[in-house]
Design a protein around this motif. Structure first.
Motif, PDB file in Angstrom:
ATOM      1  N   UNK A 215     -27.493 -13.376  35.507  1.00  0.00           N
ATOM      2  CA  UNK A 215     -27.346 -12.148  36.286  1.00  0.00           C
ATOM      3  C   UNK A 215     -28.013 -10.983  35.568  1.00  0.00           C
ATOM      4  N   UNK A 216     -28.493 -10.059  36.357  1.00  0.00           N
ATOM      5  CA  UNK A 216     -29.090  -8.841  35.823  1.00  0.00           C
ATOM      6  C   UNK A 216     -28.069  -8.148  34.926  1.00  0.00           C
ATOM      7  N   UNK A 217     -28.562  -7.560  33.832  1.00  0.00           N
ATOM      8  CA  UNK A 217     -27.662  -6.800  32.947  1.00  0.00           C
ATOM      9  C   UNK A 217     -27.569  -5.368  33.470  1.00  0.00           C
ATOM     10  N   UNK A 218     -26.675  -5.185  34.409  1.00  0.00           N
ATOM     11  CA  UNK A 218     -26.562  -3.848  34.998  1.00  0.00           C
ATOM     12  C   UNK A 218     -25.992  -2.870  33.977  1.00  0.00           C
ATOM     13  N   UNK A 219     -26.245  -1.597  34.219  1.00  0.00           N
ATOM     14  CA  UNK A 219     -25.850  -0.580  33.251  1.00  0.00           C
ATOM     15  C   UNK A 219     -25.040   0.515  33.915  1.00  0.00           C
ATOM     16  N   UNK A 220     -24.115   1.058  33.139  1.00  0.00           N
ATOM     17  CA  UNK A 220     -23.331   2.177  33.625  1.00  0.00           C
ATOM     18  C   UNK A 220     -24.153   3.460  33.540  1.00  0.00           C
ATOM     19  N   UNK A 221     -23.763   4.453  34.357  1.00  0.00           N
ATOM     20  CA  UNK A 221     -24.560   5.683  34.414  1.00  0.00           C
ATOM     21  C   UNK A 221     -24.820   6.328  33.059  1.00  0.00           C
ATOM     22  N   UNK A 222     -23.820   6.371  32.174  1.00  0.00           N
ATOM     23  CA  UNK A 222     -24.022   7.048  30.886  1.00  0.00           C
ATOM     24  C   UNK A 222     -25.161   6.397  30.102  1.00  0.00           C
ATOM     25  N   UNK A 223     -25.206   5.061  30.143  1.00  0.00           N
ATOM     26  CA  UNK A 223     -26.244   4.332  29.415  1.00  0.00           C
ATOM     27  C   UNK A 223     -27.615   4.551  30.054  1.00  0.00           C
ATOM     28  N   UNK A 224     -27.626   4.544  31.383  1.00  0.00           N
ATOM     29  CA  UNK A 224     -28.880   4.762  32.112  1.00  0.00           C
ATOM     30  C   UNK A 224     -29.436   6.149  31.805  1.00  0.00           C
ATOM     31  N   UNK A 225     -28.563   7.127  31.839  1.00  0.00           N
ATOM     32  CA  UNK A 225     -29.052   8.501  31.685  1.00  0.00           C
ATOM     33  C   UNK A 225     -29.478   8.803  30.256  1.00  0.00           C
ATOM     34  N   UNK A 226     -28.889   8.139  29.280  1.00  0.00           N
ATOM     35  CA  UNK A 226     -29.368   8.299  27.906  1.00  0.00           C
ATOM     36  C   UNK A 226     -30.842   7.910  27.838  1.00  0.00           C
ATOM     37  N   UNK A 227     -31.198   6.833  28.547  1.00  0.00           N
ATOM     38  CA  UNK A 227     -32.595   6.392  28.568  1.00  0.00           C
ATOM     39  C   UNK A 227     -33.449   7.333  29.426  1.00  0.00           C
ATOM     40  N   UNK A 228     -32.930   7.695  30.590  1.00  0.00           N
ATOM     41  CA  UNK A 228     -33.709   8.543  31.508  1.00  0.00           C
ATOM     42  C   UNK A 228     -33.958   9.922  30.907  1.00  0.00           C
ATOM     43  N   UNK A 229     -32.986  10.447  30.189  1.00  0.00           N
ATOM     44  CA  UNK A 229     -33.118  11.803  29.649  1.00  0.00           C
ATOM     45  C   UNK A 229     -34.256  11.945  28.650  1.00  0.00           C
ATOM     46  N   UNK A 230     -34.687  10.815  28.083  1.00  0.00           N
ATOM     47  CA  UNK A 230     -35.828  10.866  27.167  1.00  0.00           C
ATOM     48  C   UNK A 230     -37.105  11.270  27.893  1.00  0.00           C
ATOM     49  N   UNK A 231     -37.076  11.150  29.219  1.00  0.00           N
ATOM     50  CA  UNK A 231     -38.266  11.490  30.012  1.00  0.00           C
ATOM     51  C   UNK A 231     -38.041  12.723  30.883  1.00  0.00           C
ATOM     52  N   UNK A 232     -36.990  13.468  30.567  1.00  0.00           N
ATOM     53  CA  UNK A 232     -36.719  14.693  31.318  1.00  0.00           C
ATOM     54  C   UNK A 232     -36.752  15.885  30.371  1.00  0.00           C
ATOM     55  N   UNK A 233     -37.305  16.989  30.864  1.00  0.00           N
ATOM     56  CA  UNK A 233     -37.418  18.194  30.044  1.00  0.00           C
ATOM     57  C   UNK A 233     -36.050  18.831  29.848  1.00  0.00           C
ATOM     58  N   UNK A 234     -35.924  19.637  28.805  1.00  0.00           N
ATOM     59  CA  UNK A 234     -34.693  20.400  28.614  1.00  0.00           C
ATOM     60  C   UNK A 234     -34.422  21.216  29.870  1.00  0.00           C
ATOM     61  N   UNK A 235     -33.177  21.232  30.261  1.00  0.00           N
ATOM     62  CA  UNK A 235     -32.823  21.927  31.503  1.00  0.00           C
ATOM     63  C   UNK A 235     -32.818  20.989  32.691  1.00  0.00           C
ATOM     64  N   UNK A 236     -33.453  19.817  32.536  1.00  0.00           N
ATOM     65  CA  UNK A 236     -33.437  18.805  33.606  1.00  0.00           C
ATOM     66  C   UNK A 236     -32.701  17.545  33.176  1.00  0.00           C
ATOM     67  N   UNK A 237     -32.167  17.548  31.961  1.00  0.00           N
ATOM     68  CA  UNK A 237     -31.449  16.348  31.493  1.00  0.00           C
ATOM     69  C   UNK A 237     -30.127  16.207  32.250  1.00  0.00           C
ATOM     70  N   UNK A 238     -29.731  14.959  32.407  1.00  0.00           N
ATOM     71  CA  UNK A 238     -28.645  14.654  33.350  1.00  0.00           C
ATOM     72  C   UNK A 238     -27.405  14.106  32.665  1.00  0.00           C
ATOM     73  N   UNK A 239     -26.272  14.350  33.292  1.00  0.00           N
ATOM     74  CA  UNK A 239     -25.034  13.665  32.916  1.00  0.00           C
ATOM     75  C   UNK A 239     -24.389  13.118  34.187  1.00  0.00           C
ATOM     76  N   UNK A 240     -23.547  12.127  34.013  1.00  0.00           N
ATOM     77  CA  UNK A 240     -22.837  11.543  35.153  1.00  0.00           C
ATOM     78  C   UNK A 240     -21.394  11.296  34.741  1.00  0.00           C
ATOM     79  N   UNK A 241     -20.808  12.296  34.096  1.00  0.00           N
ATOM     80  CA  UNK A 241     -19.468  12.094  33.528  1.00  0.00           C
ATOM     81  C   UNK A 241     -18.389  11.982  34.592  1.00  0.00           C
ATOM     82  N   UNK A 242     -18.728  12.309  35.835  1.00  0.00           N
ATOM     83  CA  UNK A 242     -17.718  12.207  36.900  1.00  0.00           C
ATOM     84  C   UNK A 242     -17.906  10.983  37.792  1.00  0.00           C
ATOM     85  N   UNK A 243     -18.879  10.141  37.454  1.00  0.00           N
ATOM     86  CA  UNK A 243     -19.050   8.893  38.216  1.00  0.00           C
ATOM     87  C   UNK A 243     -18.192   7.825  37.559  1.00  0.00           C
ATOM     88  N   UNK A 244     -17.099   7.509  38.172  1.00  0.00           N
ATOM     89  CA  UNK A 244     -16.199   6.522  37.570  1.00  0.00           C
ATOM     90  C   UNK A 244     -15.910   5.446  38.597  1.00  0.00           C
TER      91      UNK A 244
END
Lengths: 244, 307
Positions: A215-244
């Motif tokens: 099965x695909x190794x799916x990821x939770x939002x916090x883990x995904x966004x840690x990776x995605x934020x490396x490609x987002x400028x300051x001010x555009x970095x994301x959190x998903x602390x309310x996605x539960x």
């Protein structure tokens, strides 16, 4: 937690059971028990994450999931728009040109879809994000392909990991319609980098007998966004602390 | 939060709680393996998962989940024995592609094992290879050459992708099972991408927009003109039982026309084909079964396969 032991002595004061023990099957009549435990622990845990004041939170509930997807699609669309304007693409062979045109189109269509779908749900779409692709060399094939692999695999892992947060079945189906296209992209990009790596153990559990066999190794939002934020400028970095 | 207090409280209503964790110790492997990712924010979800795993398989699953997973299981067996026969047929699969077909075969084996573990005694029996007729009643010759083999393979895997997509909503009541199904669904889509790549001639080959039947993209474009062998495979790309399950050339998503309402990246045009490619479509169980019935033998029919 691996040292879990029976806490006979720990709760000496808590002696008499409040309930009569019940049989195994009866337990499941309390269908909400698991959800209740999760909610209880939620209430008991403080959010000790770092100061997120500079992060854009995607929100909660179905709209939070839609905005989470919208954010990732924005990142992908911006990436492919830059690819097809770059020097690697200009000199790519016909097969790869056709592929990257399609990827740029698909991701832009996803972005425009989510923006409208979120508005249709009487919610506010996330702001336009500013990417930071300074680590990607758009003139170099391997740099472009490896970044594409990162984005596509991440997208698949993100959609799969977020499915469980969706309440509205229509949105779950929409997510399913998109994630398989992302998986098609991911597999092809991986094959372009290393033939026959469309499925490999960095993205799929290679055991054939585990609970998550093949099965695909799916990821939770916090883990995904840690990776995605490396490609987002300051001010555009994301959190998903309310996605539960 | 006091985990021990929580478990102690559970013990009062379920004296077997420790046994559950003992006999399902692998639950903790997941957690220790994820230690780096565990934060205050993720811990509650993790505990929920832990209790789901400890208790999930001992409860009777809702019938809709059983039915959905058993249909998936039938498709997985269809594929699993197909790839096995392909690998066992001399001079069929080019040497360069044996690793890929082996991976795909093993993926189906893993999916079968995982689904059977969830279903337990409610899983269908292994139908065995004898239950399948890969010629679709004499209309196909999938083991005659590699091109034919990959053509039928594409039809199977695209059916599988649509079936998992259509079945997902039936699993929403059990988040662990839903997530497992989603994680299988995307692997099937990866298979489709690779099989389609082989069919169009490899990484250096372009798809032929005038012959998507034989030289497809790695994604479904329109209805792919009916797929590899339209007389048999057209339903794989067509509308399901009703409009909730549109054909693969659908461009309306959540009441939004994704072709006309989207603006193309600089230098490109959003065609109906591109708009359809961006979204795969689900298929309902009845339509999936109708496709499956083309590929069951008399043995399979007697066993009630795809009924």
């Amino acid at each position: 937690m691996s040292n879990l032991t029976k806490p006979d002595e720990r709760d000496a004061a808590f002696t008499k059971p409040l309930y009569t023990p019940i049989k195994r099957r009866s337990f499941f009549m309390y269908a909400g028990a698991t959800a209740g435990i999760t909610a209880l622990t939620l209430a008991g845990c403080d959010d000790d994450s770092d100061d997120n004041s500079n992060f854009i939170d995607v929100g909660n509930g179905d709209v939070g999931v839609l905005n989470y997807a919208y954010a990732l699609e924005q990142l992908e669309a911006a990436f492919y728009a830059q690819v097809i304007g770059g020097n690697y693409y200009a000199t790519a062979n016909a097969a790869e040109k056709q592929i990257f045109q399609d990827l740029a189109l698909h991701e832009k269509i996803h972005v425009d879809f989510f923006r409208q779908a979120i508005a249709s749900a009487n919610a506010t779409p996330l702001q336009d994000l500013t990417p930071d692709f300074s680590t990607i060399n758009f003139s170099e094939r391997s740099s472009v392909l490896n970044a594409a692999k990162t984005f596509e695999d991440l997208g698949v892992a993100a959609y799969n990991g977020a499915g469980q947060y969706i309440q509205n079945p229509d949105y779950l189906t929409i997510a399913g319609k998109i994630v398989s296209v992302e998986a098609r992209h991911a597999a092809l990009i991986r094959d372009l980098i290393t033939f026959n790596s469309f499925v490999a153990d960095d993205v799929v559990d290679f055991s054939t007998t585990s609970d998550t066999a093949r099965q695909e190794k799916s990821k939770r939002p916090a883990e995904v966004l840690t990776a995605a934020n490396m490609y987002l400028a300051d001010g555009s970095k994301l959190s998903a602390s309310n996605l539960q | 939060m006091d985990l021990f207090k929580v478990i102690s409280d559970i013990e009062k209503v379920d004296p077997e709680v420790y046994e559950r964790f003992d006999t399902r110790r692998r639950v903790f492997k997941h957690i220790s393996g994820m230690s780096k990712a565990v934060t205050a924010a993720t811990l509650p979800g993790l505990l929920g998962t832990m209790f789901n795993k400890a208790y999930g398989q001992t409860s009777a699953l809702p019938q809709i989940i059983v039915d959905t997973l058993n249909l998936a299981l039938q498709l997985e067996y269809l594929e699993r024995y197909y790839y096995q026969r392909g690998l066992d047929t001399p001079n069929l699969i080019p040497a360069a592609d044996v690793p890929a077909i082996t991976i795909i075969r093993d993926d189906e084996v893993g999916h079968i094992n995982a689904i059977r573990a969830v279903l337990g005694s409610q899983a269908i029996p292994d139908p065995t290879a004898a239950a399948f007729d890969y010629t679709a009643g004499g209309r196909l010759t999938p083991f005659a050459n590699a091109a034919n083999f990959y053509g039928t393979s594409q039809a199977f895997v695209d059916t599988g992708v649509r079936a998992y997509k259509g079945g997902a909503v039936n699993l929403m009541g059990n988040k662990a099972i839903l997530t497992a199904a989603l994680n299988i669904h995307s692997v099937e889509a990866r298979h489709s991408s690779h099989i389609r790549l082989l069919r169009r001639g490899g990484v250096a080959a372009t798809a032929d927009l005038n012959n998507l039947n034989e030289k497809p993209k790695s994604w479904i474009s329109g209805t792919d003109n009916g797929g590899p062998v339209p007389a048999v495979t057209r339903p794989v790309y067509a509308q399901g039982t009703d409009a909730d399950y549109p054909a693969e050339d659908n461009v309306t998503q959540a009441n939004i026309n994704v072709q006309t309402s989207s603006s193309a990246p600089t230098g490109l045009t959003i065609t109906p084909a591109a708009a359809s490619e961006a979204f795969d479509e689900p298929l309902d169980a009845a339509a999936v079964k109708a496709i499956g019935r083309n590929f069951r033998s008399a043995v399979g029919a007697a066993a009630g396969l795809f009924s």
